[in-house]
Structure formats: structure tokens, C-alpha cells
Design a protein around this motif. Structure first.
Motif, PDB file in Angstrom:
ATOM      1  N   TYR A 124     -43.784 -11.075 -38.795  1.00  0.00           N
ATOM      2  CA  TYR A 124     -42.595 -10.221 -38.747  1.00  0.00           C
ATOM      3  C   TYR A 124     -43.043  -8.791 -38.474  1.00  0.00           C
ATOM      4  O   TYR A 124     -43.853  -8.233 -39.209  1.00  0.00           O
ATOM      5  CB  TYR A 124     -41.849 -10.328 -40.083  1.00  0.00           C
ATOM      6  N   HIS A 125     -42.514  -8.178 -37.412  1.00  0.00           N
ATOM      7  CA  HIS A 125     -42.937  -6.846 -36.990  1.00  0.00           C
ATOM      8  C   HIS A 125     -42.057  -5.716 -37.511  1.00  0.00           C
ATOM      9  O   HIS A 125     -42.381  -4.551 -37.305  1.00  0.00           O
ATOM     10  CB  HIS A 125     -43.004  -6.773 -35.468  1.00  0.00           C
ATOM     11  N   ALA A 126     -40.944  -6.049 -38.134  1.00  0.00           N
ATOM     12  CA  ALA A 126     -40.081  -5.046 -38.783  1.00  0.00           C
ATOM     13  C   ALA A 126     -39.602  -3.953 -37.832  1.00  0.00           C
ATOM     14  O   ALA A 126     -39.389  -2.819 -38.240  1.00  0.00           O
ATOM     15  CB  ALA A 126     -40.817  -4.413 -39.969  1.00  0.00           C
ATOM     16  N   GLU A 127     -39.381  -4.288 -36.578  1.00  0.00           N
ATOM     17  CA  GLU A 127     -38.940  -3.282 -35.619  1.00  0.00           C
ATOM     18  C   GLU A 127     -37.537  -2.759 -35.919  1.00  0.00           C
ATOM     19  O   GLU A 127     -37.209  -1.626 -35.571  1.00  0.00           O
ATOM     20  CB  GLU A 127     -39.007  -3.858 -34.201  1.00  0.00           C
ATOM     21  N   GLU A 128     -36.714  -3.577 -36.567  1.00  0.00           N
ATOM     22  CA  GLU A 128     -35.346  -3.156 -36.879  1.00  0.00           C
ATOM     23  C   GLU A 128     -35.118  -3.085 -38.388  1.00  0.00           C
ATOM     24  O   GLU A 128     -33.978  -3.201 -38.844  1.00  0.00           O
ATOM     25  CB  GLU A 128     -34.347  -4.126 -36.235  1.00  0.00           C
ATOM     26  N   LEU A 129     -36.187  -2.893 -39.147  1.00  0.00           N
ATOM     27  CA  LEU A 129     -36.037  -2.876 -40.601  1.00  0.00           C
ATOM     28  C   LEU A 129     -35.137  -1.735 -41.065  1.00  0.00           C
ATOM     29  O   LEU A 129     -34.312  -1.908 -41.968  1.00  0.00           O
ATOM     30  CB  LEU A 129     -37.409  -2.768 -41.270  1.00  0.00           C
ATOM     31  N   GLY A 130     -35.264  -0.565 -40.447  1.00  0.00           N
ATOM     32  CA  GLY A 130     -34.411   0.560 -40.811  1.00  0.00           C
ATOM     33  C   GLY A 130     -32.945   0.269 -40.547  1.00  0.00           C
ATOM     34  O   GLY A 130     -32.068   0.613 -41.359  1.00  0.00           O
ATOM     35  N   ILE A 131     -32.662  -0.407 -39.444  1.00  0.00           N
ATOM     36  CA  ILE A 131     -31.282  -0.751 -39.095  1.00  0.00           C
ATOM     37  C   ILE A 131     -30.706  -1.737 -40.103  1.00  0.00           C
ATOM     38  O   ILE A 131     -29.571  -1.596 -40.576  1.00  0.00           O
ATOM     39  CB  ILE A 131     -31.227  -1.340 -37.673  1.00  0.00           C
ATOM     40  N   ILE A 132     -31.491  -2.747 -40.440  1.00  0.00           N
ATOM     41  CA  ILE A 132     -30.994  -3.779 -41.358  1.00  0.00           C
ATOM     42  C   ILE A 132     -30.833  -3.215 -42.769  1.00  0.00           C
ATOM     43  O   ILE A 132     -29.915  -3.598 -43.504  1.00  0.00           O
ATOM     44  CB  ILE A 132     -31.918  -5.019 -41.348  1.00  0.00           C
ATOM     45  N   ARG A 133     -31.693  -2.281 -43.155  1.00  0.00           N
ATOM     46  CA  ARG A 133     -31.538  -1.640 -44.462  1.00  0.00           C
ATOM     47  C   ARG A 133     -30.243  -0.841 -44.523  1.00  0.00           C
ATOM     48  O   ARG A 133     -29.546  -0.851 -45.543  1.00  0.00           O
ATOM     49  CB  ARG A 133     -32.730  -0.714 -44.735  1.00  0.00           C
ATOM     50  N   ALA A 134     -29.930  -0.156 -43.447  1.00  0.00           N
ATOM     51  CA  ALA A 134     -28.694   0.635 -43.410  1.00  0.00           C
ATOM     52  C   ALA A 134     -27.457  -0.257 -43.420  1.00  0.00           C
ATOM     53  O   ALA A 134     -26.438   0.080 -44.026  1.00  0.00           O
ATOM     54  CB  ALA A 134     -28.697   1.529 -42.171  1.00  0.00           C
ATOM     55  N   LYS A 135     -27.572  -1.415 -42.768  1.00  0.00           N
ATOM     56  CA  LYS A 135     -26.430  -2.323 -42.689  1.00  0.00           C
ATOM     57  C   LYS A 135     -26.198  -3.059 -44.009  1.00  0.00           C
ATOM     58  O   LYS A 135     -25.055  -3.391 -44.344  1.00  0.00           O
ATOM     59  CB  LYS A 135     -26.656  -3.336 -41.559  1.00  0.00           C
ATOM     60  N   TYR A 136     -27.273  -3.305 -44.754  1.00  0.00           N
ATOM     61  CA  TYR A 136     -27.172  -4.023 -46.030  1.00  0.00           C
ATOM     62  C   TYR A 136     -27.779  -3.164 -47.142  1.00  0.00           C
ATOM     63  O   TYR A 136     -28.862  -3.454 -47.656  1.00  0.00           O
ATOM     64  CB  TYR A 136     -27.894  -5.368 -45.947  1.00  0.00           C
ATOM     65  N   PRO A 137     -27.092  -2.087 -47.531  1.00  0.00           N
ATOM     66  CA  PRO A 137     -27.666  -1.139 -48.497  1.00  0.00           C
ATOM     67  C   PRO A 137     -27.883  -1.720 -49.892  1.00  0.00           C
ATOM     68  O   PRO A 137     -28.666  -1.166 -50.670  1.00  0.00           O
ATOM     69  CB  PRO A 137     -26.627  -0.002 -48.526  1.00  0.00           C
ATOM     70  N   ASN A 138     -27.221  -2.815 -50.209  1.00  0.00           N
ATOM     71  CA  ASN A 138     -27.383  -3.416 -51.536  1.00  0.00           C
ATOM     72  C   ASN A 138     -28.513  -4.453 -51.587  1.00  0.00           C
ATOM     73  O   ASN A 138     -28.818  -4.983 -52.652  1.00  0.00           O
ATOM     74  CB  ASN A 138     -26.066  -4.066 -51.981  1.00  0.00           C
ATOM     75  N   MET A 139     -29.094  -4.736 -50.442  1.00  0.00           N
ATOM     76  CA  MET A 139     -30.220  -5.661 -50.389  1.00  0.00           C
ATOM     77  C   MET A 139     -31.523  -4.886 -50.569  1.00  0.00           C
ATOM     78  O   MET A 139     -31.603  -3.684 -50.296  1.00  0.00           O
ATOM     79  CB  MET A 139     -30.239  -6.413 -49.063  1.00  0.00           C
ATOM     80  N   HIS A 140     -32.552  -5.578 -51.026  1.00  0.00           N
ATOM     81  CA  HIS A 140     -33.865  -4.961 -51.244  1.00  0.00           C
ATOM     82  C   HIS A 140     -34.867  -5.566 -50.266  1.00  0.00           C
ATOM     83  O   HIS A 140     -34.912  -6.791 -50.087  1.00  0.00           O
ATOM     84  CB  HIS A 140     -34.323  -5.187 -52.685  1.00  0.00           C
ATOM     85  N   PHE A 141     -35.682  -4.702 -49.630  1.00  0.00           N
ATOM     86  CA  PHE A 141     -36.600  -5.146 -48.593  1.00  0.00           C
ATOM     87  C   PHE A 141     -38.022  -4.662 -48.891  1.00  0.00           C
ATOM     88  O   PHE A 141     -38.228  -3.586 -49.451  1.00  0.00           O
ATOM     89  CB  PHE A 141     -36.170  -4.608 -47.220  1.00  0.00           C
ATOM     90  N   TYR A 142     -38.985  -5.482 -48.476  1.00  0.00           N
ATOM     91  CA  TYR A 142     -40.394  -5.103 -48.563  1.00  0.00           C
ATOM     92  C   TYR A 142     -41.101  -5.636 -47.324  1.00  0.00           C
ATOM     93  O   TYR A 142     -40.856  -6.775 -46.908  1.00  0.00           O
ATOM     94  CB  TYR A 142     -41.048  -5.694 -49.817  1.00  0.00           C
ATOM     95  N   TRP A 143     -41.966  -4.810 -46.737  1.00  0.00           N
ATOM     96  CA  TRP A 143     -42.734  -5.232 -45.572  1.00  0.00           C
ATOM     97  C   TRP A 143     -44.185  -4.858 -45.766  1.00  0.00           C
ATOM     98  O   TRP A 143     -44.505  -3.702 -46.058  1.00  0.00           O
ATOM     99  CB  TRP A 143     -42.189  -4.580 -44.301  1.00  0.00           C
ATOM    100  N   HIS A 144     -45.065  -5.861 -45.621  1.00  0.00           N
ATOM    101  CA  HIS A 144     -46.504  -5.606 -45.674  1.00  0.00           C
ATOM    102  C   HIS A 144     -47.007  -5.634 -44.234  1.00  0.00           C
ATOM    103  O   HIS A 144     -47.130  -6.696 -43.622  1.00  0.00           O
ATOM    104  CB  HIS A 144     -47.208  -6.658 -46.524  1.00  0.00           C
ATOM    105  N   ALA A 145     -47.294  -4.461 -43.688  1.00  0.00           N
ATOM    106  CA  ALA A 145     -47.579  -4.324 -42.261  1.00  0.00           C
ATOM    107  C   ALA A 145     -48.832  -5.086 -41.843  1.00  0.00           C
ATOM    108  O   ALA A 145     -48.853  -5.720 -40.777  1.00  0.00           O
ATOM    109  CB  ALA A 145     -47.706  -2.852 -41.894  1.00  0.00           C
ATOM    110  N   ASP A 146     -49.878  -5.015 -42.641  1.00  0.00           N
ATOM    111  CA  ASP A 146     -51.153  -5.640 -42.248  1.00  0.00           C
ATOM    112  C   ASP A 146     -51.025  -7.152 -42.099  1.00  0.00           C
ATOM    113  O   ASP A 146     -51.598  -7.756 -41.191  1.00  0.00           O
ATOM    114  CB  ASP A 146     -52.243  -5.310 -43.263  1.00  0.00           C
ATOM    115  N   SER A 147     -50.279  -7.777 -42.992  1.00  0.00           N
ATOM    116  CA  SER A 147     -50.130  -9.239 -42.939  1.00  0.00           C
ATOM    117  C   SER A 147     -48.902  -9.676 -42.153  1.00  0.00           C
ATOM    118  O   SER A 147     -48.719 -10.862 -41.880  1.00  0.00           O
ATOM    119  CB  SER A 147     -50.031  -9.802 -44.363  1.00  0.00           C
TER     120      SER A 147
END
Length: 261
Positions: free
Chosen positions: A95-118
Motif C-alpha cells: 500500500y503506497h498511501a498516495e491518497e491517505l490524506g484524502i481518505i482521512r479528510a473524507k472519513y474524519p472519525n476513522m483512524h489510520f496508520y501507515w508504515h512506509a518502509d513495509s
């Protein structure tokens, strides 16, 4: 290494297809023997891979969990769009998280974590408590986290044919120390039948084998060749249902399971 290459090149459905092709050029007794062999291999394949489970009612308090290999191109939105109701916990690998900021804004009540190296992403309706990030010598990764008062292990095993699955599963088994109230999920690049899962099977139920419907294999492009992706549930938890969702957005199918504490 040679046997790994042989296995991944010739899974049982491929062998059945090859034997079927030979049947068209053989004659007489040889063709009859081939057809009998096809029937035997098909019965073995279906009995091993095709599952039928009785449905159970899902409660609001049950935990809905999804795992998916996103193949470097897909996002959480593709999971959300594929499922009628938002799952409680989602884990993505590759998962490259290219749209992580967009999805966070769209779902503000959800919690997200991304480990870039893995390249592992986690989403939960409740807070995500990161505990460990463990990486093997050959870059297989385990992320241990908790949410919904449950321990999760997100696993991505190195896919190279030149890396021993035995050593990588030994690494995974060594670090999965929680055996109660625990869910282990990921791309293990190893089929359910492998002897390297024997340790895992002692302490965990395989979600699809226990409560799935249809073919267990999650790869390749909706053709049930190999079961590389797995969700394992500790035996103190109850698996209500498991569903494999085919998609053309990745060469891996999604897996959704519902667990009751």
C-alpha cells in the motif's frame, strides 16, 4: 528453492488443466487413464479448497475485519467501495498511501496508520495502538497493534522465490506470542496446506477454512490457484462468517471475516 518454484508454477488446478490437454492427444487406454486421473485430482482439489459453511446472524458488536494485498496501486477507498458497510478494521499490504490524506479528510472519525518502509496500512473505527514493528533479515514484516481491545498482527512475508519460506515462517511464529484474543492476518505467500503453518494451526483457526464459502485460494486474478492470503483467529474467539471478495483491482482477492468476542 527449486521445489518452491515448482510448486508456484504448477499448483493443482494447473496440473489438472495440463492433464486435460494431454487427454485430447492421447487415444484409447491412455486417454481413459488420463480422464480418471483428472477426476481424482479434481476431487482432491475440491475437497481441499472448496468450503461450504452455514450462515450465522451478525451482531452489531461483532468485529468486521478485512485484509487485502493492494498491489501497490489501490487505496482504502477501493475496500470501502467494495463493501456495503464500512468494516471495523482494514489491513492493506503493498500500500503506497498516495491518497491517505484524502481518505482521512473524507472519513474524519476513522483512524489510520501507515508504515512506509513495509508499505502496510491499517484503518480502524477505534483507536490504533501500535506495539511493535518487526522486520526479518529478508524484509518480511510484522506489525503488532491493538484495537477493539484485541491484538492484531499484520504480516507481509517476502514473496521472493529465493527466500526460504521456512525461515520466514519461523520468524513469524517466533514473534506471534499472543495466543488469546488475537487476530493474525496478511499475505504469507504460502498456501494453507504448507507444513510451515503447523505451529499456527495449533493456536489459531483459519478464518476461511472454518467459516468460508467457495474456493479458499486468493490468487491469481480471481482464478483460484493459490491461497497466499490468510486471516487466523485465536481459538478463544468465534468466527461468524468469512467471505472472499474477488476483484479486478488487484491480482489478490480481499478477505473479510466477522469475529465475535
Amino acid at each position: 528453492m527449486f521445489f518452491a518454484l515448482l510448486y508456484y508454477t504448477f499448483p493443482l488446478p494447473v496440473i489438472i488443466f495440463i492433464v486435460l490437454c494431454f487427454s485430447y492427444i492421447l487415444k484409447g487406454k491412455q486417454r481413459y487413464i488420463n480422464l480418471v486421473l483428472i477426476i481424482i485430482l479434481t476431487i482432491i482439489w475440491l475437497s481441499r479448497s472448496f468450503k461450504i459453511s452455514a450462515p450465522e446472524d451478525i451482531k452489531e458488536s461483532d468485529i468486521k475485519v478485512v485484509f487485502w494485498n493492494a498491489t501497490h496501486k489501490r487505496e482504502f477507498k477501493h475496500v470501502f467501495n467494495a463493501i456495503e458497510n464500512l468494516p471495523d478494521v482494514v489491513v492493506l499490504v503493498e500500500y503506497h498511501a498516495e491518497e491517505l490524506g484524502i481518505i482521512r479528510a473524507k472519513y474524519p472519525n476513522m483512524h489510520f496508520y501507515w508504515h512506509a518502509d513495509s508499505e502496510i496500512g491499517i484503518c480502524s473505527k477505534e483507536n490504533i495502538h501500535l506495539k511493535d514493528v518487526l522486520v526479518s533479515e529478508h524484509n518480511s514484516t510484522i506489525i503488532r497493534f491493538s484495537t477493539y481491545n484485541t491484538t492484531f498482527y499484520a504480516v507481509d512475508v517476502n514473496s521472493s522465490l529465493y527466500v526460504s519460506r521456512k525461515s520466514e515462517l519461523a520468524f513469524v511464529n517466533k514473534h506471534i506470542q499472543d495466543k488469546q484474543n488475537t487476530i493474525v492476518l496478511g499475505d504469507f505467500n504460502l498456501p494453507y496446506e504448507s507444513e510451515f503453518f503447523n505451529t499456527t494451526k495449533k493456536d489459531f483457526y483459519h478464518a476461511f477454512t472454518a467459516k468460508g464459502n467457495g474456493f479458499r485460494e486468493t490468487w491469481f486474478w480471481n482464478i483460484p490457484l493459490l491461497s497466499l492470503d490468510h486471516i487466523w483467529v485465536s481459538k478463544d474467539l468465534k468466527i461468524i462468517t468469512t467471505e472472499k471478495m474477488n476483484t479486478w483491482k488487484s491480482d489478490h482477492s480481499m478477505i473479510k471475516t466477522v469475529v465475535r468476542k
